[in-house]
Design a protein around this motif. Structure first.
Motif, PDB file in Angstrom:
ATOM      1  N   TYR A  46       3.678   3.428   5.321  1.00 17.11           N
ATOM      2  CA  TYR A  46       4.403   4.080   5.715  1.00 17.11           C
ATOM      3  C   TYR A  46       4.235   4.724   3.815  1.00 17.11           C
ATOM      4  CZ  TYR A  46       8.513   7.348   5.560  1.00 17.11           C
ATOM      5  OH  TYR A  46       9.541   8.141   6.226  1.00 17.11           O
ATOM      6  N   ASP A  47       4.402   5.133   3.287  1.00 12.05           N
ATOM      7  CA  ASP A  47       4.409   5.287   1.725  1.00 12.05           C
ATOM      8  C   ASP A  47       5.754   6.635   1.802  1.00 12.05           C
ATOM      9  OD1 ASP A  47       4.149   5.628  -0.929  1.00 12.05           O
ATOM     10  OD2 ASP A  47       1.951   5.660  -0.743  1.00 12.05           O
ATOM     11  N   LEU A  48       7.115   6.586   0.336  1.00 12.00           N
ATOM     12  CA  LEU A  48       7.405   7.277   0.455  1.00 12.00           C
ATOM     13  C   LEU A  48       7.049   8.362  -0.564  1.00 12.00           C
ATOM     14  CD1 LEU A  48       9.320   4.903   1.420  1.00 12.00           C
ATOM     15  CD2 LEU A  48      11.244   5.116  -0.389  1.00 12.00           C
ATOM     16  N   ILE A  49       5.806   8.031  -1.001  1.00 16.85           N
ATOM     17  CA  ILE A  49       5.627   9.332  -2.027  1.00 16.85           C
ATOM     18  C   ILE A  49       5.216  10.473  -0.918  1.00 16.85           C
ATOM     19  CG2 ILE A  49       3.655   9.885  -3.001  1.00 16.85           C
ATOM     20  CD1 ILE A  49       3.725   7.043  -4.401  1.00 16.85           C
ATOM     21  N   TYR A  50       4.864  11.659  -1.340  1.00 19.29           N
ATOM     22  CA  TYR A  50       4.587  12.828  -0.194  1.00 19.29           C
ATOM     23  C   TYR A  50       3.817  13.672  -1.664  1.00 19.29           C
ATOM     24  CZ  TYR A  50       8.357  15.415  -3.359  1.00 19.29           C
ATOM     25  OH  TYR A  50       9.148  15.772  -4.469  1.00 19.29           O
ATOM     26  N   ASN A  51       3.615  13.222  -3.045  1.00 17.59           N
ATOM     27  CA  ASN A  51       2.918  14.122  -3.416  1.00 17.59           C
ATOM     28  C   ASN A  51       1.572  13.303  -4.299  1.00 17.59           C
ATOM     29  OD1 ASN A  51       0.859  15.961  -5.022  1.00 17.59           O
ATOM     30  ND2 ASN A  51       2.815  16.115  -6.198  1.00 17.59           N
ATOM     31  N   PRO A  52       0.575  12.737  -3.979  1.00 17.87           N
ATOM     32  CA  PRO A  52      -0.812  13.724  -3.230  1.00 17.87           C
ATOM     33  C   PRO A  52       0.053  13.580  -1.735  1.00 17.87           C
ATOM     34  CG  PRO A  52      -1.409  11.719  -3.399  1.00 17.87           C
ATOM     35  CD  PRO A  52      -0.848  11.588  -4.354  1.00 17.87           C
ATOM     36  N   GLU A  53      -0.278  14.606  -0.928  1.00 20.52           N
ATOM     37  CA  GLU A  53      -0.317  13.879   0.918  1.00 20.52           C
ATOM     38  C   GLU A  53      -0.933  12.678   1.257  1.00 20.52           C
ATOM     39  OE1 GLU A  53      -0.693  17.004   5.019  1.00 20.52           O
ATOM     40  OE2 GLU A  53      -1.338  17.779   3.048  1.00 20.52           O
ATOM     41  N   GLU A  54      -2.259  12.490   1.209  1.00 25.26           N
ATOM     42  CA  GLU A  54      -2.503  11.485   0.826  1.00 25.26           C
ATOM     43  C   GLU A  54      -2.663  10.734   0.162  1.00 25.26           C
ATOM     44  OE1 GLU A  54      -5.012  10.145   4.508  1.00 25.26           O
ATOM     45  OE2 GLU A  54      -6.498  10.874   3.199  1.00 25.26           O
ATOM     46  N   THR A  55      -2.206   9.345   0.367  1.00 18.99           N
ATOM     47  CA  THR A  55      -2.306   8.609  -1.160  1.00 18.99           C
ATOM     48  C   THR A  55      -3.197   7.671  -1.373  1.00 18.99           C
ATOM     49  OG1 THR A  55      -0.475   6.877  -0.666  1.00 18.99           O
ATOM     50  CG2 THR A  55       0.351   8.592  -1.552  1.00 18.99           C
ATOM     51  N   LEU A  56      -4.666   7.100  -2.045  1.00 15.66           N
ATOM     52  CA  LEU A  56      -5.134   5.906  -1.555  1.00 15.66           C
ATOM     53  C   LEU A  56      -4.468   4.606  -0.489  1.00 15.66           C
ATOM     54  CD1 LEU A  56      -7.775   5.356  -3.071  1.00 15.66           C
ATOM     55  CD2 LEU A  56      -7.272   4.256  -4.710  1.00 15.66           C
ATOM     56  N   PHE A  57      -3.536   4.433  -1.116  1.00 13.05           N
ATOM     57  CA  PHE A  57      -2.294   3.241   0.120  1.00 13.05           C
ATOM     58  C   PHE A  57      -2.411   3.764   1.651  1.00 13.05           C
ATOM     59  CE2 PHE A  57       1.501   2.145   1.945  1.00 13.05           C
ATOM     60  CZ  PHE A  57       1.157   1.573   1.714  1.00 13.05           C
ATOM     61  N   LEU A  58      -2.459   5.148   1.645  1.00  8.63           N
ATOM     62  CA  LEU A  58      -3.050   5.923   3.120  1.00  8.63           C
ATOM     63  C   LEU A  58      -3.789   5.764   3.511  1.00  8.63           C
ATOM     64  CD1 LEU A  58      -0.026   8.056   3.194  1.00  8.63           C
ATOM     65  CD2 LEU A  58      -0.192   5.835   4.020  1.00  8.63           C
ATOM     66  N   LYS A  59      -5.131   6.453   2.288  1.00 11.76           N
ATOM     67  CA  LYS A  59      -6.148   6.340   2.615  1.00 11.76           C
ATOM     68  C   LYS A  59      -7.168   5.366   3.317  1.00 11.76           C
ATOM     69  CE  LYS A  59      -7.297  10.377   0.022  1.00 11.76           C
ATOM     70  NZ  LYS A  59      -8.074  10.929  -1.207  1.00 11.76           N
ATOM     71  N   HIS A  60      -6.749   3.778   2.552  1.00  9.37           N
ATOM     72  CA  HIS A  60      -7.077   2.800   2.878  1.00  9.37           C
ATOM     73  C   HIS A  60      -6.306   1.883   4.003  1.00  9.37           C
ATOM     74  CE1 HIS A  60      -9.196   1.614  -1.194  1.00  9.37           C
ATOM     75  NE2 HIS A  60      -7.973   1.605  -1.662  1.00  9.37           N
ATOM     76  N   GLY A  61      -5.320   2.426   4.225  1.00  9.33           N
ATOM     77  CA  GLY A  61      -4.803   2.311   6.453  1.00  9.33           C
ATOM     78  C   GLY A  61      -5.750   2.883   7.042  1.00  9.33           C
TER      79      GLY A  61
END
Length: 249
Positions: A205-220
């Motif tokens: 879960y990433d509190l960031i919303y810009n960008p829609e998909e962060t690199l953290f989420l992409k890795h996940g």
């Protein structure tokens, strides 16, 4: 005319102003306006609402979520426990003005997280220990999820990023990014965790919303983990703010 607004510094592009103005237009809500009030010195806040009785409420963003408490007469239960305020109502009776502070970040986070939780999400890693983490930690405690805070310094958390290993990642299947790392325009950055140990049992879960998909989420996502950004949390807290203000009109 009823005035609402956002205080913080600096204030650039604001989700809040765009959101509420579109809401007022689409729902034919009249005689309510929402604007941005860039205040570097929190001591200027009192002059803002004290000299204009049209103000009924404010949102609060960095760096004032904690310092604004000095001006608050009453805190909601969650705001008191979290130690941070992002929503304020202004009450006027006779010539007395009183302010009540709320934290709707916790509401937004909880409502957006709980549908994704599974039985094995019992332990969380919280990346970052700044102001954004406070509502997250409060919510995890409320939900009975144990957590460890990961920080760049051992003085600010339970462990540092360099201490994370396969066992730690395996034992914490919920990982929440509360740091600003990866926020636009720095979209090629992400928290320094060993992503190779992420599995399909993990929820990132990433509190960031810009960008829609962060690199953290992409890795996940690449490791088959379930992922979620902070946009729904933002929407939920915005609607909760409106509900609180409206009851005070």
């Amino acid at each position: 005319m009823i005035k609402l607004g956002l205080i913080g510094f600096p204030l650039g592009h604001s989700f809040s102003k765009n959101y509420y103005l579109k809401k007022f237009e689409s729902e034919a809500i009249e005689n309510v306006e929402y604007d941005l009030y860039s205040i570097e010195d929190i001591n200027l806040f009192q002059d803002l609402f004290g000299n204009d009785d049209k103000f009924k409420g404010f949102n609060v963003t960095i760096p004032h979520k904690q310092s604004v408490i000095d001006f608050i007469d009453e805190l909601s239960i969650e705001a008191k426990e979290i130690g941070a305020v992002n929503c304020i109502t202004i009450h006027r009776k006779d010539e007395k003005v009183s302010l009540k502070g709320y934290n709707t970040d916790a509401f937004g986070f909880e409502r957006s997280l709980t549908p994704l939780l599974e039985n094995h999400h019992q332990r969380a890693l919280v990346l970052g220990n700044g102001g954004a983490a406070k509502a997250v930690l409060y919510t995890l405690t409320k939900l009975g999820i144990s957590y460890s805070i990961v920080s760049r310094s051992s003085e600010n958390g339970d462990m540092t990023y360099s201490e994370l290993n396969q066992e730690t990642i395996a034992n914490h299947t919920l990982i929440i990014n509360c740091s600003p790392v990866g926020t636009f325009p720095d979209i090629d950055k992400c928290p320094d965790i060993p992503y190779e140990y992420i599995t399909d049992k993990h929820l990132l879960y990433d509190l960031i919303y810009n960008p829609e998909e962060t690199l953290f989420l992409k890795h996940g996502r690449a490791r088959k983990a379930n992922t979620k950004n902070g946009y729904e949390m933002l929407l939920l807290q915005a609607e909760k703010n409106w509900e609180i203000w409206k009851n005070n009109f």
